[in-house]
Design an enzyme around this catalytic site. Structure first.
Site, short mmCIF file in Angstrom:
data_model
loop_
_atom_site.label_atom_id
_atom_site.label_comp_id
_atom_site.label_asym_id
_atom_site.label_seq_id
_atom_site.Cartn_x
_atom_site.Cartn_y
_atom_site.Cartn_z
N HIS A 56 0.79 -1.24 0.00
CA HIS A 56 0.00 0.00 0.00
C HIS A 56 0.82 1.29 0.00
CE1 HIS A 56 0.51 0.09 4.44
NE2 HIS A 56 0.21 1.38 4.34
N ASP A 57 2.06 1.25 0.50
CA ASP A 57 2.87 2.48 0.54
C ASP A 57 3.94 2.52 -0.55
OD1 ASP A 57 1.72 4.13 2.52
OD2 ASP A 57 2.71 3.03 4.14
N GLU A 60 3.37 5.62 -2.97
CA GLU A 60 3.52 6.89 -2.24
C GLU A 60 4.96 7.13 -1.79
OE1 GLU A 60 0.14 7.98 0.28
OE2 GLU A 60 1.62 8.48 1.82
N ASP A 61 5.63 6.09 -1.34
CA ASP A 61 6.92 6.29 -0.65
C ASP A 61 8.13 5.68 -1.34
OD1 ASP A 61 5.72 7.79 1.30
OD2 ASP A 61 5.36 6.10 2.62
N ASP A 117 -4.60 0.63 8.12
CA ASP A 117 -3.44 1.52 8.05
C ASP A 117 -3.46 2.50 9.24
OD1 ASP A 117 -1.13 2.65 6.87
OD2 ASP A 117 -2.30 4.00 5.61
P1 NDP Z 1 2.67 12.99 9.05
O1 NDP Z 1 1.77 12.75 7.90
O2 NDP Z 1 3.87 13.87 8.90
O3 NDP Z 1 3.19 11.64 9.64
C1 NDP Z 1 2.30 10.61 9.95
C2 NDP Z 1 2.45 9.52 8.91
O4 NDP Z 1 3.79 9.04 8.92
C3 NDP Z 1 1.59 8.34 9.25
O5 NDP Z 1 0.29 8.52 8.74
C4 NDP Z 1 2.37 7.20 8.59
O6 NDP Z 1 1.99 7.20 7.21
C5 NDP Z 1 3.82 7.65 8.71
N1 NDP Z 1 4.63 7.10 9.83
C6 NDP Z 1 5.90 6.64 9.69
N2 NDP Z 1 6.41 6.27 10.85
C7 NDP Z 1 5.46 6.47 11.80
C8 NDP Z 1 5.43 6.27 13.20
N3 NDP Z 1 6.47 5.78 13.88
N4 NDP Z 1 4.31 6.60 13.89
C9 NDP Z 1 3.24 7.11 13.21
N5 NDP Z 1 3.22 7.34 11.87
C10 NDP Z 1 4.32 7.02 11.16
O7 NDP Z 1 1.82 13.50 10.28
P2 NDP Z 1 0.84 14.72 10.31
O8 NDP Z 1 1.16 15.70 9.26
O9 NDP Z 1 -0.54 14.19 10.38
O10 NDP Z 1 1.21 15.36 11.70
C11 NDP Z 1 0.34 15.39 12.79
C12 NDP Z 1 -0.14 16.77 13.04
O11 NDP Z 1 0.95 17.66 13.24
C13 NDP Z 1 -0.99 17.33 11.90
O12 NDP Z 1 -2.21 17.75 12.40
C14 NDP Z 1 -0.21 18.49 11.33
O13 NDP Z 1 -1.02 19.63 11.09
C15 NDP Z 1 0.78 18.80 12.42
N6 NDP Z 1 2.08 19.08 11.82
C16 NDP Z 1 2.96 19.72 12.56
C17 NDP Z 1 4.19 20.00 12.05
C18 NDP Z 1 5.17 20.63 12.93
O14 NDP Z 1 6.30 20.75 12.59
N7 NDP Z 1 4.75 21.00 14.14
C19 NDP Z 1 4.60 19.67 10.67
C20 NDP Z 1 3.60 18.93 9.98
C21 NDP Z 1 2.40 18.66 10.57
P3 NDP Z 1 2.17 5.94 6.21
O15 NDP Z 1 1.33 4.82 6.66
O16 NDP Z 1 1.69 6.52 4.88
O17 NDP Z 1 3.64 5.65 6.20
ZN ZN Z 2 0.71 2.99 5.64
#
Ligand code: NDP
Ligand code: ZN
Length: 186
Positions: A56-57, A60-61, A117
């Site tokens: 699934h990723d 995207e990745d 997911d």
């Molecule tokens: P991201 O999308 O940056 O990261 C979460 C995604 O990273 C997951 O959905 C998953 O996606 C992947 N992932 C990889 N490793 C992990 C792990 N160990 N634990 C959890 N997820 C992991 O997160 P958001 O942008 O949603 O950030 C959360 C909140 O923070 C948001 O509301 C945003 O507005 C805010 N934010 C704050 C920032 C800041 O610097 N303060 C910057 C950006 C966002 P997958 O399954 O696709 O790999």
């Molecule tokens: Zn995923």
């Protein structure tokens, strides 16, 4: 079995140099966890859906293209992966907003995959969080998960219940931590 192992083999190869955001866990642990949760919690035995979970990723990745998935795994798997793939040409905030907005419009199987997911990402956030995420960012992620989950309802009740438990734990986790710190400091 052969179909699942082939998907796992390709996914492992595609993600071989990547780590999750905790900086330690090999990336492939995540797609394996999503397929496992789909099967164990969601009761899913649909081979194409489990293959899509393992892959699934990749679009995207990694450098994987939708055509490549179609060629090796067929149009059904490629379409399912496409339904859970963000358009990375869009700004991040827009992608996060679109995920909330588009959740309810996905096919039932893509909703089920997305539920698994989210479950795995929330479990990671609780057990292996990115080290550079402050409490506010973890909280914002839990809130965002709840908003996406709202559009996925009615597709797989056991996975929805599992996700709800993880969301509650995510909310309590941060409250507990902050209230414990507050108690310790007063
Ligand atoms: P991201 O999308 O940056 O990261 C979460 C995604 O990273 C997951 O959905 C998953 O996606 C992947 N992932 C990889 N490793 C992990 C792990 N160990 N634990 C959890 N997820 C992991 O997160 P958001 O942008 O949603 O950030 C959360 C909140 O923070 C948001 O509301 C945003 O507005 C805010 N934010 C704050 C920032 C800041 O610097 N303060 C910057 C950006 C966002 P997958 O399954 O696709 O790999
Ligand atoms: Zn995923």
């Amino acid at each position: 079995m052969e179909a699942l192992l082939r998907a796992l083999h390709v996914a492992a190869e595609k993600h071989r140099l990547q780590k999750r955001k905790d900086g330690i866990t090999p990336y492939i642990n995540h797609p394996i966890a999503v397929a496992e949760v789909l099967c164990r919690v969601g009761g899913v035995s649909d081979t194409a859906l489990l293959q899509a979970a393992l892959l699934h990723d990749t679009v995207e990745d990694t450098q994987t293209t939708p055509d490549e998935l179609k060629h090796h795994f067929g149009s059904e798997v490629a379409a399912l992966v496409g339904e859970v793939t963000d358009d990375k040409t869009l700004p991040k905030a827009e992608r996060k907003r679109l995920q909330i907005e588009s959740a309810a419009k996905k096919s039932t199987r893509a909703k089920v995959l997305k539920l698994a997911d989210l479950c795995c990402n929330l479990a990671d956030l609780l057990e292996n969080p990115p080290p550079d995420w402050p409490r506010e960012r973890r909280q914002a992620y839990v809130t965002w998960c709840r908003q996406v989950a709202a559009g996925l309802r009615g597709s797989n009740p056991p996975l929805e219940a599992h996700l709800d438990r993880l969301i509650r734990r995510g909310e309590c986790f941060d409250t507990d931590t902050s209230s414990r710190l507050f108690a310790e400091n007063t």
